[in-house]
Design a protein around this motif. Structure first.
Motif, short mmCIF file in Angstrom:
data_model
loop_
_atom_site.label_atom_id
_atom_site.label_comp_id
_atom_site.label_asym_id
_atom_site.label_seq_id
_atom_site.Cartn_x
_atom_site.Cartn_y
_atom_site.Cartn_z
N GLY A 158 -46.69 32.26 48.02
CA GLY A 158 -45.49 32.26 48.12
C GLY A 158 -44.96 33.01 49.40
O GLY A 158 -45.29 34.16 49.50
N ASN A 159 -44.10 32.28 50.23
CA ASN A 159 -43.52 32.86 51.53
C ASN A 159 -42.12 32.88 51.35
O ASN A 159 -41.29 31.80 51.40
N TRP A 160 -41.51 34.07 50.94
CA TRP A 160 -40.06 34.52 50.56
C TRP A 160 -39.06 34.33 51.96
O TRP A 160 -38.01 34.10 51.81
N LYS A 161 -39.99 34.28 52.92
CA LYS A 161 -39.08 34.48 54.25
C LYS A 161 -38.03 35.36 54.10
O LYS A 161 -38.36 36.52 53.62
N MET A 162 -36.76 35.06 54.76
CA MET A 162 -35.82 36.24 54.91
C MET A 162 -34.92 35.98 53.45
O MET A 162 -33.84 35.93 53.70
N ASN A 163 -35.39 36.04 52.47
CA ASN A 163 -34.58 35.87 51.19
C ASN A 163 -35.14 36.78 50.25
O ASN A 163 -36.34 37.28 50.18
N GLY A 164 -34.29 37.49 49.41
CA GLY A 164 -34.60 38.27 48.41
C GLY A 164 -34.15 39.92 48.58
O GLY A 164 -34.30 40.41 49.72
N THR A 165 -33.54 40.35 47.63
CA THR A 165 -33.07 41.81 47.54
C THR A 165 -34.08 42.27 46.04
O THR A 165 -34.82 41.73 45.52
N LEU A 166 -33.73 43.49 46.09
CA LEU A 166 -34.47 44.21 44.68
C LEU A 166 -34.04 43.32 43.63
O LEU A 166 -34.95 43.31 42.73
N ALA A 174 -34.15 40.22 43.01
CA ALA A 174 -35.34 39.43 42.80
C ALA A 174 -36.43 39.41 42.39
O ALA A 174 -37.28 38.40 42.12
N LEU A 175 -36.98 40.89 42.26
CA LEU A 175 -38.18 41.13 41.50
C LEU A 175 -38.19 40.86 40.15
O LEU A 175 -39.36 40.91 39.77
N ALA A 176 -37.05 40.46 39.56
CA ALA A 176 -37.07 40.15 38.16
C ALA A 176 -37.96 38.74 38.18
O ALA A 176 -38.55 38.52 37.05
N GLU A 177 -38.00 38.05 39.17
CA GLU A 177 -38.86 36.71 39.22
C GLU A 177 -40.39 37.38 38.96
O GLU A 177 -41.08 36.49 38.39
N ILE A 178 -40.81 38.28 39.44
CA ILE A 178 -42.12 38.76 39.28
C ILE A 178 -42.33 38.99 37.92
O ILE A 178 -43.49 38.67 37.41
N LEU A 185 -39.25 44.65 50.53
CA LEU A 185 -39.76 44.39 49.18
C LEU A 185 -41.24 44.44 48.79
O LEU A 185 -41.57 44.68 47.74
N ILE A 186 -42.21 44.71 49.91
CA ILE A 186 -43.53 44.81 49.66
C ILE A 186 -43.73 45.82 48.71
O ILE A 186 -44.42 45.85 47.91
N HIS A 187 -43.20 47.25 48.91
CA HIS A 187 -43.83 48.24 48.27
C HIS A 187 -43.21 48.15 46.67
O HIS A 187 -44.00 48.42 45.88
N PRO A 188 -41.94 47.99 46.58
CA PRO A 188 -41.53 47.82 45.07
C PRO A 188 -42.14 46.53 44.37
O PRO A 188 -42.41 46.66 43.37
N MET A 189 -42.55 45.51 45.00
CA MET A 189 -43.00 44.52 44.57
C MET A 189 -44.53 44.74 44.13
O MET A 189 -45.03 44.30 43.13
N GLU A 211 -39.11 29.62 37.83
CA GLU A 211 -39.34 28.39 37.19
C GLU A 211 -39.83 27.35 37.99
O GLU A 211 -40.25 26.10 37.38
N ASP A 212 -39.86 27.44 39.15
CA ASP A 212 -40.33 26.48 40.18
C ASP A 212 -41.76 26.66 40.71
O ASP A 212 -42.46 25.82 40.76
N PHE A 213 -42.12 28.08 40.96
CA PHE A 213 -43.32 28.59 41.44
C PHE A 213 -44.49 28.47 40.19
O PHE A 213 -45.51 28.23 40.45
N GLY A 214 -44.01 28.88 38.98
CA GLY A 214 -44.77 28.68 37.75
C GLY A 214 -45.66 27.44 37.92
O GLY A 214 -46.56 27.39 37.47
#
Length: 247
Positions: free
Chosen positions: A9-17, A19-23, A45-49, A235-238
């Protein structure tokens, strides 16, 4: 050895902390997928993800500099990505090639730097709509492979992603025959040049979504996908992960 199956998955320039709920949702819904799963979020988001996924989902960067350090404001080195928790890095994406005028030679240098830092380079290639309509697709892909993939590339440290530029974020998808033709060419070119081309993971990217994933993964030499917008929500990536696991 069969190529790895990789849902990236390439999140590009999207997502804040937040969004990690999706993980968390992905890990809960797919505790033991039958494929590798990679998400490349913004650098913030690399380190927190990576901490959140605890190795169950691989984390990657979206670009790196060819140099290991120096006066390159705003850039990030491959070793820094690795230090933050990345195992992969996307290189040569069409948006980088277009928006930042990146050349094959620059992508090649970045891939070599990624390898030196111990990262898997996900090298992107793809033709524009004008090139497709002019019948130049195979020539363009061949040239990009030759110019962008370093001599030290192996199936262990490199993944190739075919993303037709005209299909990224447009909802348009090439036909199965068009995808098969390009992936067969990539397999042949990698085998002829590097010897272990049969083992390289070849991904397709460009408007991959739950509704067409199974059809795409049934195409010969397609070993996974590089997914944009559909990777932002579990729900989409799954369902895409599930389709690849079943392929």
């Amino acid at each position: 050895m069969a190529p790895r199956k990789l849902a990236a998955g390439n999140w590009k320039m999207n997502g804040t902390l937040a969004a990690l709920a999706e993980i968390d949702r992905l890990l809960a819904d797919h505790p033991a997928p039958g494929c590798e799963v990679l998400i490349c979020p913004p650098a913030t988001l690399i380190h927190p993800m990576a901490a959140r996924s605890q190795g169950r989902i691989a984390v990657g960067g979206q670009d790196c500099h060819a140099k290991t350090s120096g006066a390159h404001t705003g850039d990030i080195a491959a070793a820094q990505l690795r230090d933050a928790g990345s195992s992969h890095v996307i290189l040569g994406h069409s948006e980088r090639r277009t928006d930042h005028a990146e050349t094959d030679e620059q992508v090649r240098a970045k891939a070599a730097a990624a390898h030196e830092a111990g990262l898997v380079a996900v090298i992107c290639v793809g033709e524009t709509e004008v090139q497709r309509d002019a019948g130049q697709t195979l020539d363009v892909i061949s040239a990009q492979l030759a110019g962008s993939v370093p001599d030290g590339a192996t199936a262990a440290n490199t993944v190739i992603a075919y993303e037709p530029v005209w299909a990224i974020g447009t909802g348009r998808t090439p036909t199965s025959d068009q995808i098969a033709e390009v992936h067969a060419l990539m397999r042949e070119r990698l085998s002829a040049r590097l010897g272990d081309g049969a083992d390289f993971a070849l991904l397709y990217g460009g408007s991959v979504k739950p509704g067409n994933a199974a059809e795409i993964f049934a195409i010969p030499h397609v070993n996974g996908a590089l997914v944009g917008g559909a990777s932002l929500k579990a729900e989409d990536f799954g369902p895409i992960i599930a389709a690849l696991s079943a392929a």
